[in-house]
Design a protein around this motif. Structure first.
Motif, PDB file in Angstrom:
ATOM      1  N   HIS A 169      25.517  47.827  35.266  1.00  0.00           N
ATOM      2  CA  HIS A 169      24.475  48.847  35.183  1.00  0.00           C
ATOM      3  C   HIS A 169      24.599  49.887  36.286  1.00  0.00           C
ATOM      4  N   HIS A 170      25.371  49.584  37.312  1.00  0.00           N
ATOM      5  CA  HIS A 170      25.494  50.502  38.448  1.00  0.00           C
ATOM      6  C   HIS A 170      26.905  51.085  38.487  1.00  0.00           C
ATOM      7  N   LYS A 171      26.973  52.388  38.481  1.00  0.00           N
ATOM      8  CA  LYS A 171      28.284  53.050  38.496  1.00  0.00           C
ATOM      9  C   LYS A 171      28.872  53.058  39.907  1.00  0.00           C
ATOM     10  N   LEU A 172      30.200  52.962  39.966  1.00  0.00           N
ATOM     11  CA  LEU A 172      30.923  52.988  41.234  1.00  0.00           C
ATOM     12  C   LEU A 172      31.942  54.119  41.223  1.00  0.00           C
ATOM     13  N   GLU A 173      32.186  54.682  42.394  1.00  0.00           N
ATOM     14  CA  GLU A 173      33.166  55.758  42.481  1.00  0.00           C
ATOM     15  C   GLU A 173      34.569  55.214  42.213  1.00  0.00           C
ATOM     16  N   GLY A 174      35.284  55.871  41.311  1.00  0.00           N
ATOM     17  CA  GLY A 174      36.680  55.523  41.051  1.00  0.00           C
ATOM     18  C   GLY A 174      36.891  54.238  40.281  1.00  0.00           C
ATOM     19  N   ALA A 175      35.815  53.635  39.765  1.00  0.00           N
ATOM     20  CA  ALA A 175      35.939  52.328  39.106  1.00  0.00           C
ATOM     21  C   ALA A 175      36.926  52.351  37.942  1.00  0.00           C
ATOM     22  N   PHE A 176      37.045  53.473  37.266  1.00  0.00           N
ATOM     23  CA  PHE A 176      37.950  53.580  36.124  1.00  0.00           C
ATOM     24  C   PHE A 176      39.412  53.596  36.546  1.00  0.00           C
ATOM     25  N   TYR A 177      39.688  54.008  37.789  1.00  0.00           N
ATOM     26  CA  TYR A 177      41.056  54.325  38.187  1.00  0.00           C
ATOM     27  C   TYR A 177      41.709  53.323  39.133  1.00  0.00           C
ATOM     28  N   VAL A 178      40.934  52.565  39.900  1.00  0.00           N
ATOM     29  CA  VAL A 178      41.528  51.705  40.926  1.00  0.00           C
ATOM     30  C   VAL A 178      41.801  50.304  40.378  1.00  0.00           C
ATOM     31  N   PHE A 179      42.729  49.603  41.035  1.00  0.00           N
ATOM     32  CA  PHE A 179      43.127  48.261  40.603  1.00  0.00           C
ATOM     33  C   PHE A 179      43.190  47.321  41.797  1.00  0.00           C
ATOM     34  N   SER A 180      42.900  46.068  41.541  1.00  0.00           N
ATOM     35  CA  SER A 180      43.132  45.016  42.530  1.00  0.00           C
ATOM     36  C   SER A 180      44.492  44.379  42.249  1.00  0.00           C
ATOM     37  N   MET A 181      45.011  43.676  43.237  1.00  0.00           N
ATOM     38  CA  MET A 181      46.263  42.950  43.025  1.00  0.00           C
ATOM     39  C   MET A 181      46.071  41.872  41.958  1.00  0.00           C
ATOM     40  N   ASN A 182      44.886  41.268  41.922  1.00  0.00           N
ATOM     41  CA  ASN A 182      44.623  40.245  40.903  1.00  0.00           C
ATOM     42  C   ASN A 182      44.754  40.821  39.492  1.00  0.00           C
ATOM     43  N   GLU A 183      44.288  42.036  39.306  1.00  0.00           N
ATOM     44  CA  GLU A 183      44.401  42.671  37.990  1.00  0.00           C
ATOM     45  C   GLU A 183      45.865  42.938  37.647  1.00  0.00           C
ATOM     46  N   PHE A 184      46.630  43.378  38.625  1.00  0.00           N
ATOM     47  CA  PHE A 184      48.066  43.577  38.390  1.00  0.00           C
ATOM     48  C   PHE A 184      48.706  42.272  37.915  1.00  0.00           C
ATOM     49  N   LEU A 234      31.137  52.800  35.227  1.00  0.00           N
ATOM     50  CA  LEU A 234      30.846  51.365  35.274  1.00  0.00           C
ATOM     51  C   LEU A 234      32.136  50.565  35.332  1.00  0.00           C
ATOM     52  N   LYS A 235      32.114  49.443  36.058  1.00  0.00           N
ATOM     53  CA  LYS A 235      33.300  48.582  36.113  1.00  0.00           C
ATOM     54  C   LYS A 235      33.572  47.961  34.745  1.00  0.00           C
TER      55      LYS A 235
END
Length: 734
Positions: free
Chosen positions: A356-371, A350-351
């Motif tokens: 409620h819906h799981k996404l592939e790689g949600a735990f590991y990837v980042f957006s530039m906004n998050e950086f 989950l993000k």
């Protein structure tokens, strides 16, 4: 014979497998693979729909969500078939027989593995992921509903023809399953075994397929293939005879291919750049986009591999990877409170905790906004460039089939520190400090704000064996340079070994169970469970010199021989025990895949035990195991790299080092043995604090030995010689 009406209820809640249990709320009335289910198929005259997957499998989750939760598909399955859900990690034997069918009939494979099977267990049709008719992919081709309807109609209208096709397919599978049964005559006749020239042939196989730009072999997808890389890396660590066969330049190039690949992997998205561990494989040629699941068997093998790479090259990057993977394997959530090491972490998550819906790689990837939210402006400037973080994301749309990674970035190291410092007009130290600070902040943000992927907390005996050996070797190699970490890694290995012995080993029968979760599972251990655990125990013995580990390895070796050895044919080990009722084809595992081959590991175990215990019967069985595969090795040596050390041992023998008592020669021998990659060399210790009472009784050469007097002796080629400190240095300098 017409199908008899039956009313089915979902039985997934009766399973201990996290994967199977994840389907307990499906309207699909899943049954468990059991004698009762197989009898139900025969009594009702229904085809079985066998669906095999595992917890960390992304496409398994996609198909579960799209299809197995669909009322329409559930109705088709429940009314026409006996649907069966299997965890491939619990039943690798069932998985293998139907995967062999799928690969033979379609040329491909993967998971989820879906196969239609007659009540007599003969496969008739199969595939991997099939889309739901309402999904985007299902609108442009054959859908799962189409397949279910066509197969149901075919069984209803042409049952006898379908049965006959299934019988013919099974006959062909039996004909194809000749691996490990065509050789063996040379070993029986006492002649030479597999020619050592196959080592050079194996090297040439990988030389032709090597990707000189990104490392690895072939295009995409790319798998780590630790067994093959380890063989390439170690060619130069064998004796001069082997180096001469491969050739000086080829030995160096083999090492280069392995080192280049390991560097690219360590810097790629397949590596968790801010946490620990490696994902299972890369979707892309450049290692940038992984399938995000983390598997124990991959990380355990990669620890062995990066340790060898560090011992051989002394590259700092490889030492970092050793600590990284060893830390991953010895901390929560992967190492359980019981001490055993859990099977895997999921690809999907989950993000946020509110989704409620799981996404592939949600735990590991980042957006530039998050950086920009987490890091300072200066840290963003350095870290975004260092890890190739782009404002619009760095994942190409053609690889993002479900659109879940739009605007997201996988983290890949794009610059070595000096190059990045130069480009940004900063000092090396400043850049290192920014990256270290950024990594800490991003990891803290990830842990606080993102639900961790689901954990498959099964303890699989075979995979724990791989991890025990890797952690033990890492501990031994680092005992001088990093004593505190060394102790931690050894503690992790010993806790795992104790967990297996306590919960998965039956001392009354000297047999193993395959899996532990809330108690030992019903499935008995397979040949790979014995092979991998024996190997890990031998590594643990050579790290601690506690002969209780060696004693257990010897006990398990006797059981493996009793249950799996082919004493009526060519030799070597079958994967399954005799007379198993739900197996169509009894096979021998010799080719290396994502996991090392059972017989490759078993042959090496036999040679090691023969050397340590002075037991010629083990050595003979090791030779027979190699010779059983001589035809296949000769035809496809690149697929049998895990067997290469044993091919060499068959021809040139093992080198056994014995150290007794205490003193400078003993300490030098133990240290040099531990701090190098030493294929086909064993070490045993008597006295000097080593617990060797059982060993002295088992190895007749040691019974009358004075354990207090310092002695170092090396035996090879039927002769032994004593070594002083200079002799020890010379031995390890060869």
């Amino acid at each position: 014979m017409a199908s008899r009406h039956v009313t089915l209820a979902n039985r997934c809640s009766e399973s201990k497998s996290p994967y199977v249990r994840s389907h307990m709320d499906n309207p699909t009335a899943w049954q468990l693979w059991s004698p009762e289910t197989l009898e139900l198929a025969r009594a009702s005259n229904r085809l079985l729909f066998v669906s095999i997957g595992y917890s960390a499998c992304h496409w398994c989750h996609v198909m579960a969500h799209e299809s197995f939760m669909s009322d329409d598909i559930a109705q088709l399955l429940n009314e026409n078939f006996i649907p069966v859900k299997i965890d491939r990690e619990e039943r690798p034997d069932i998985d293998r027989q139907y995967m062999d069918f799928l690969q033979a009939t379609t040329g491909g494979g993967g998971w989820p593995l879906n196969v239609f099977v007659t009540p007599d267990l003969h496969p008739i049709f199969g595939g991997t992921y099939w889309p739901n008719a309402s999904s985007e992919r299902g609108k442009h081709g054959t859908s799962f509903e189409d397949i279910l309807q066509k197969v149901a109609t075919l069984w209803k209208d042409q049952e006898e023809r379908v049965r006959e096709n299934g019988r013919q397919i099974t006959t062909q599978l039996r004909d194809f399953a000749q691996e490990g049964s065509l050789g063996g005559e040379k070993a029986e006749g006492g002649e030479d075994g597999v020619d050592l020239d196959v080592i050079e042939d194996a090297y040439q196989h990988y030389k032709k397929r090597f990707d000189s730009v990104y490392g690895g072999f072939g295009a995409s997808p790319k798998f780590p293939t630790p067994v093959h890389l380890r063989a390439l890396l170690r060619f130069g660590a064998h004796n001069q005879v082997v180096r001469d066969i491969v050739g000086g330049e080829d030995v160096e190039h083999a090492r280069y291919m392995a080192v280049k690949t390991l560097e690219c992997m360590a810097k790629g998205g397949i590596k968790d750049q801010i946490g620990h561990g490696f994902a299972r494989y890369s979707v892309t040629r450049d290692w940038s986009l992984p399938h995000f699941e983390k598997m124990l068997y991959d990380n355990a093998q990669l620890l062995h591999l990066y340790l060898d790479a560090w011992l051989i090259t002394k590259k700092e990057l490889f030492l970092e990877m050793v600590h990284d993977i060893a830390t991953y394997l010895t901390t929560e959530p992967i190492q359980s409170s019981l001490g055993g090491i859990n099977a895997s972490e999921d690809a999907d998550s989950l993000k946020t905790e509110h989704d409620h819906h799981k996404l592939e790689g949600a735990f590991y990837v980042f957006s530039m906004n998050e950086f920009e939210k987490v890091l300072t402006e200066e840290e963003v400037k350095v870290c975004a460039k260092h890890w190739n973080v782009q404002p619009k994301g760095n994942v190409e749309r053609r690889y993002d089939h479900q659109g879940e990674l739009v605007g997201k970035n996988t983290l890949c190291v794009m610059y070595d520190t000096p190059d990045l410092a130069k480009e940004l007009s900063m000092s090396d130290e400043e850049v290192k400090r920014m990256i270290a600070s950024g990594k800490r902040k991003l990891l803290d943000y990830r842990n606080k704000n993102r639900p961790r992927p689901a954990l498959d907390d099964k303890i699989v005996t075979a995979w724990n064996g791989l991890a025990i050996g890797a952690l033990a070797r890492a501990s031994a190699a680092l005992s001088s340079s990093s004593p505190q970490r060394s102790r931690s890694y050894l503690q992790g290995a010993e806790r795992a070994a104790q967990c297996i012995k306590q919960h998965l080993f039956d001392p009354s029968t000297n047999t193993l169970h395959r899996v532990y979760r809330d108690g030992p599972g019903e499935t008995q251990g397979f040949a790979d469970d014995y092979a991998f655990l024996i190997s890990g125990l031998l590594d643990l013995y050579e790290t601690t010199f506690e002969d209780s580990y060696l004693e257990l390895a010897d006990t398990l070796q006797q059981t493996q021989i009793k249950l799996f050895w082919d004493d009526k044919g060519a030799g070597a080990f079958f994967s399954t025990p005799a007379n198993q009722p739900d197996i169509l084809v009894r096979t021998k595992d010799g080719m290396d895949n994502a996991e090392p081959s059972t017989n490759g590991v078993s042959a090496q175990n036999l040679f090691r035990l023969g050397s340590l215990l002075n037991d010629e019967s083990y050595e003979k069985m090791g030779k027979r195991t190699v010779c059983a595969f001589e035809v296949e090795i000769g035809q496809h040596p690149g697929l049998f790299t895990g067997m290469m050390s044993s091919v060499i041992a068959s021809e040139l023998g093992m080198r056994g080092l014995m150290v007794v008592g205490e003193g400078p020669a003993v300490e030098a021998a133990v240290r040099l043995m531990r701090e190098g990659a030493r294929p086909n060399m064993t070490v045993l210790r008597v006295g000097g604090g080593a617990k060797s009472e059982w060993l002295r009784g088992r190895n007749e050469l040691l019974r009358d030995l004075d354990g207090k007097r310092e002695m170092v002796q090396v035996c090879e080629g039927g002769a032994c010689r004593l070594l002083d400190v200079k002799g020890v240095d010379a031995l390890f300098g060869e």
